[in-house]
Scaffold this active site. Structure first.
Site, PDB file in Angstrom:
ATOM      1  N   LYS A 140      51.865  34.310  29.631  1.00 12.54           N
ATOM      2  CA  LYS A 140      51.121  34.607  28.657  1.00 12.54           C
ATOM      3  C   LYS A 140      52.261  35.688  28.021  1.00 12.54           C
ATOM      4  O   LYS A 140      52.477  36.474  28.378  1.00 12.54           O
ATOM      5  CB  LYS A 140      49.804  34.880  28.405  1.00 12.54           C
ATOM      6  N   VAL A 190      34.639  25.477  13.936  1.00 13.66           N
ATOM      7  CA  VAL A 190      35.196  24.266  13.679  1.00 13.66           C
ATOM      8  C   VAL A 190      36.315  24.483  12.988  1.00 13.66           C
ATOM      9  O   VAL A 190      36.723  23.637  11.898  1.00 13.66           O
ATOM     10  CB  VAL A 190      34.178  23.106  12.980  1.00 13.66           C
ATOM     11  N   GLY A 191      37.469  25.242  13.411  1.00 15.37           N
ATOM     12  CA  GLY A 191      38.600  25.386  12.957  1.00 15.37           C
ATOM     13  C   GLY A 191      39.467  24.206  13.586  1.00 15.37           C
ATOM     14  O   GLY A 191      39.023  23.048  13.545  1.00 15.37           O
ATOM     15  N   VAL A 239      40.879  23.300  16.854  1.00 13.50           N
ATOM     16  CA  VAL A 239      40.320  22.583  17.949  1.00 13.50           C
ATOM     17  C   VAL A 239      38.831  21.954  17.559  1.00 13.50           C
ATOM     18  O   VAL A 239      38.481  20.830  18.081  1.00 13.50           O
ATOM     19  CB  VAL A 239      40.353  23.094  19.476  1.00 13.50           C
TER      20      VAL A 239
END
Length: 348
Positions: free
Chosen positions: A80, A183-184, A186
């Site tokens: 990462k 609910v952006g 993805v």
């Protein structure tokens, strides 16, 4: 933070740092494990309260990527990157930061392969790709696979289907009630998948436009963000922040299944046991949300969208195996998922 003790607890691994004061670049690449192959992991570009916060985030998330790759049987390790986002960022500064970051990634010689994450976009990966070949998730115009969100959502849908199969003995989602937190990118695509399969939706988000879009397109009900834990639904799908399953929220849940796209949903490992005690089936996050990783990993050897979708669909089988073993061993599903991974990575 005691860095070396924390690294030892997470069974690291390598840490790499890059600083460029002229453009305010402060970057960290954490490489957790390379046993299965070169590490893949997104680049997070957000503000942090301290250097310790940034280091801890990178290290924790890289470990999660190792586990995600292993549970998905990908020939990759976990890594990462974190770039501390400077205040008052200009477009020119942003482009320069990602150009130098690309040089940084290239200097690691392919041990770490970067891609999109929170705060970064496909366009940023295109800038990185000008400096290194060790990048995935570039735009389709540049030969990449583009936005991974639809694949992540598809994988979560398959994991939800496995949970429904295990809990209810059903092969469909028609008429089931799913509450979706966030609910952006993805979360929107997951709501779309669920709506097309006949599920009833209740949604929440801090973004009013995101909620209205789901109301208009899917007929979703809405609740305030803090009220999502109180919705009486069959399935709760967290698709926003991490650590949302905790001492305060778990007693409020009115669902049979928790299965969503968020990373690090359990505030602490013991919260998996709390869910089990309440009879709630929990889908371990790094296993169910692996679709985005599976998709970009397909780019590594030459992208094939159909092959990526087929491999993502296999999340159904991965999740069903976790649920069944957890029942057999009377253990929280998160513990079982970790054991499957650790048997592979460490022979434990």
């Amino acid at each position: 933070m005691d860095l070396f003790n924390y690294a030892s607890d997470l069974k690291y691994g390598e840490l790499h740092l890059k600083v460029d004061p002229q453009i305010e670049l402060r970057a960290i690449v954490a490489i957790h494990n390379l046993k299965r192959g070169p590490a893949i992991g997104g680049c997070r570009f957000i503000e942090y309260g301290s250097t310790d916060d940034a280091l801890q985030d990178a290290m924790r998330l890289a470990r999660g990527m190792s586990y995600k790759a292993a549970i998905s049987k990908l020939p990759h390790g976990g890594g990462k990157a974190v770039i501390v986002r400077p205040p008052n960022l200009s477009d020119e500064q942003r482009e320069r930061i990602f150009s130098v970051y690309g040089e940084f990634v290239d200097s690691l010689g392919g041990k770490y392969i970067t891609c999109e994450d929170s705060g970064t976009a496909v366009s940023d990966m295109d800038v990185v790709a000008e400096q290194t070949d060790h990048v995935l998730g570039t735009s389709t115009a540049e030969g990449g696979s583009g936005d991974p969100s639809p694949f992540t959502a598809f994988g979560v849908r398959r994991g939800i289907e496995a949970a429904v199969k295990h809990r209810y003995g059903r092969d469909d989602l028609d008429g089931l009630h799913v509450s979706v937190q966030g609910v952006g990118h993805v979360g929107y695509y997951l709501a779309k998948e669920l709506h097309e399969l006949g599920a009833k939706l209740t949604v929440t988000d801090v973004n009013e436009e995101a909620i209205e879009r789901c109301q208009d397109e899917f007929g979703a009900e809405r609740v305030a963000p803090e009220s999502i834990y109180d919705v009486d639904a069959d399935i709760f799908a967290p698709c926003a922040l991490g650590a949302i399953l905790n001492d305060e929220t778990i007693p409020r849940l009115k669902c049979d299944i928790v299965a969503g796209a968020s990373n690090n949903q359990l505030a602490e490992d013991r919260h998996g046991a709390m869910l089990l005690e309440r009879g709630i089936l929990y889908a371990p996050d790094y296993a169910i949300n692996a679709g985005g990783l599976i998709n970009v990993a397909e780019e590594y050897t030459g992208y094939d969208a159909d092959a990526a979708r087929e491999k993502t669909s296999a999340i159904f089988d991965t999740m069903l195996a976790i649920y069944e073993r957890a029942d057999k061993e009377n253990l929280p599903t998160g513990v079982v998922a970790d054991r499957i991974v650790e048997e592979e990575l460490y022979g434990e």
